[in-house]
Each structure stands twice: as C-alpha cells, then as structure tokens.
Design an enzyme around this catalytic site. Structure first.
Site, PDB file in Angstrom:
ATOM      1  CG  ASP A  72      -0.934  -4.696   4.551  1.00  0.00           C
ATOM      2  OD1 ASP A  72      -1.987  -3.959   4.682  1.00  0.00           O
ATOM      3  OD2 ASP A  72      -0.703  -5.265   3.555  1.00  0.00           O
TER       4      ASP A  72
ATOM      5  CG  ASP B 229      -5.963  -2.138  -1.739  1.00  0.00           C
ATOM      6  OD1 ASP B 229      -5.339  -1.731  -0.795  1.00  0.00           O
ATOM      7  OD2 ASP B 229      -5.842  -3.455  -1.776  1.00  0.00           O
TER       8      ASP B 229
END
Length: 281
Positions: free
Chosen positions: A185, A240
């Site tokens: 991430d 996202d």
C-alpha cells in the site's frame, strides 16, 4: 454450526480478479518491444497492445490476471485466522477455486502494533495466535495461495508497522512463512515518490528466491502503468472504488487509456469492485 452453514460468496475483487477489465484486451502472447502498425482496416485495431511488452517484470508470475479474495472490503480490520480459514474452505466448497480464484489475501490489521525487539513484524497474537506460517500451511494444503499486506510507508493505512526501510527483512519473513502474494500500500509514505519507494521491495522479494506476486497499491498517483511493469505484477491505477455501478463504470472508463500496457506479467488493477457478502442459510 449444525443447522447453519456459513457460505462466503465472492464477487469480483479487481485487484485479485480480472484486472484488465477494459474495452481493450491485450493479445497473447505478444512480448516484443516493437509492434507493427496494422492497416486501418485491420480488426485487430480493437485490441491495442502497442505498449505491452515494454515493461513486463518477467518474474514467472501473472501469466494470467490474478483472481481470488481479499479481506478488506467486507471485514476491514475485523479479521482473524478463523475467517481466513473459512474463506479458503468456501472457495473450495463453492467451486470458485476450480474457476481460478486461488488467492486468499489478508489485508491490513493482521500484524501487531509494533515490531519485535529484532525489528521483525509480528502477527497480532489475539487474532492470529497460530501465526502466519501455520495459516499458509493450511491454505497450501487446500491447493490455494496465501497473500499478505504491507505498506511502502512507515505505517500501514491502519497505523500498523510499514515496510519502508525494512524491505529486506520483511521480504525474507514473508518468504519464510510461505506467502505467495504481497499487496503493498501507499500510506504514511513520507512524501517520497512511489517510483522510488516500490522498487526496493521488488528487489527484496526477488532476493528471497520465492515466487511472490507483487501487487502495487499505489492508487494511480504517478501513473504506474507507465513505469510499474518493471517493478510489480499488478498496479493500482485509480483511487478507491465503492460498490456502486457508477463508481465501477467510471473507473473502467478511467482505465481505458492504460489497457495497452497490460498483459502477461503485469496487469492494471482497479481495486475492489464488489463487496464480499456473507450469507447465513
């Protein structure tokens, strides 16, 4: 439970499923750097592979798009080793494993809040008391693959220890546990460009000698399709997503321009399309 069976239905996790959902589909197995320019009447113009083959990592993985399950969208931090085992069991019982959904990937929150005295990552003793190695063994016995999560920053997005500056030790640890997949991430990254932060983990994973699928969750910050093919096996190209049709189609449209960079060895990732749903029957 005697009267109830937990069935986990898994619906397309794009970072773990067909990560090239786009109007343009790469032709296989084109790997050359130079491509001929077909005539305007050539139907193959529908399949733009003009950039494929220039950047592929070629580590023997991702010959086809990775497919499987990721814990984040439904469970978030409410994960434990029982959930992961039940998920693996459900992939088999529902027949999804036979269709190619073979990755069982643990997202954020699997680790303790601090590293140990030697600087190593430690599984949360409350939620993963048996450790990741035992869990990997369980997954492998089912004929499936285990994925894990870390961050190219000093912390993960949920403020667990990140792997920035710990790449070698963490990669060795993941390999020793039998991990097959790493989602990496982009939180708490100290403002360092992704193109600088992500390659060290590639080198560290390669040095372990274990084949570990390397998934860059860079959020599309620096257009990773233009550079990440030599770094990882897949790369997030957008921010996202949420489980609405509008969000899905918008992100699909945004990814159209990157389709020509995808192919065996490296794929565009769109994040999770659908939420995992847990039904009791």
């Amino acid at each position: 439970m005697e009267s109830k069976t937990i069935i986990l239905i898994f619906l397309l996790i794009v970072s773990l499923t067909i990560v090239t959902i786009s109007v343009r589909v790469p032709l296989l197995p084109i790997i050359e750097d130079n491509h001929e320019n077909p005539s305007n009447n050539d139907p193959l113009l529908l399949f733009d592979t003009s950039n494929y083959g220039k950047l592929q990592l070629n580590n023997g993985l991702a010959k086809t798009p990775q497919m499987g399950w990721n814990s984040w969208n439904f469970f978030a931090c409410n994960i434990n080793e029982t959930v992961i085992k039940e998920t693996a069991d459900a992939l088999l019982s529902t027949g999804l494993a036979k269709l190619g959904y073979t990755y069982v990937n643990i997202d954020d929150c699997w680790s303790a809040s601090k590293r140990n005295s030697k600087g190593g990552l430690v599984p949360d003793p409350k939620t993963f008391p048996s450790g990741i190695k035992a869990l990997a063994d369980y997954i492998h016995e089912k004929g499936l693959k285990l994925g894990i999560y870390s961050d190219a920053g000093v912390f993960t997005c949920q403020v667990r220890p990140g792997s920035l500056y710990y790449e070698n030790g963490d990669a060795e640890l993941f390999a020793s546990w039998g991990v097959d997949y790493l989602k990496y991430d982009n939180c708490y990254n100290l403002g360092i460009k992704p193109v600088k932060r992500y390659p060290p983990m590639r080198e560290a994973l390669s040095a372990t000698g274990r084949m570990i699928f390397y998934s860059l969750s860079e959020w599309g910050v620096d257009d990773p399709a233009l550079w990440a093919g030599k770094v990882g096996n897949s790369w997030r190209t957008t921010d996202d997503i949420n489980d609405t049709w509008a969000s899905m189609t918008t992100i699909a449209d945004l990814n159209d321009k990157w389709a020509s960079y995808a192919g065996p060895g490296g794929w565009n990732g769109k994040n999770a399309i659908f939420r995992l749903r847990k039904l009791m029957i």
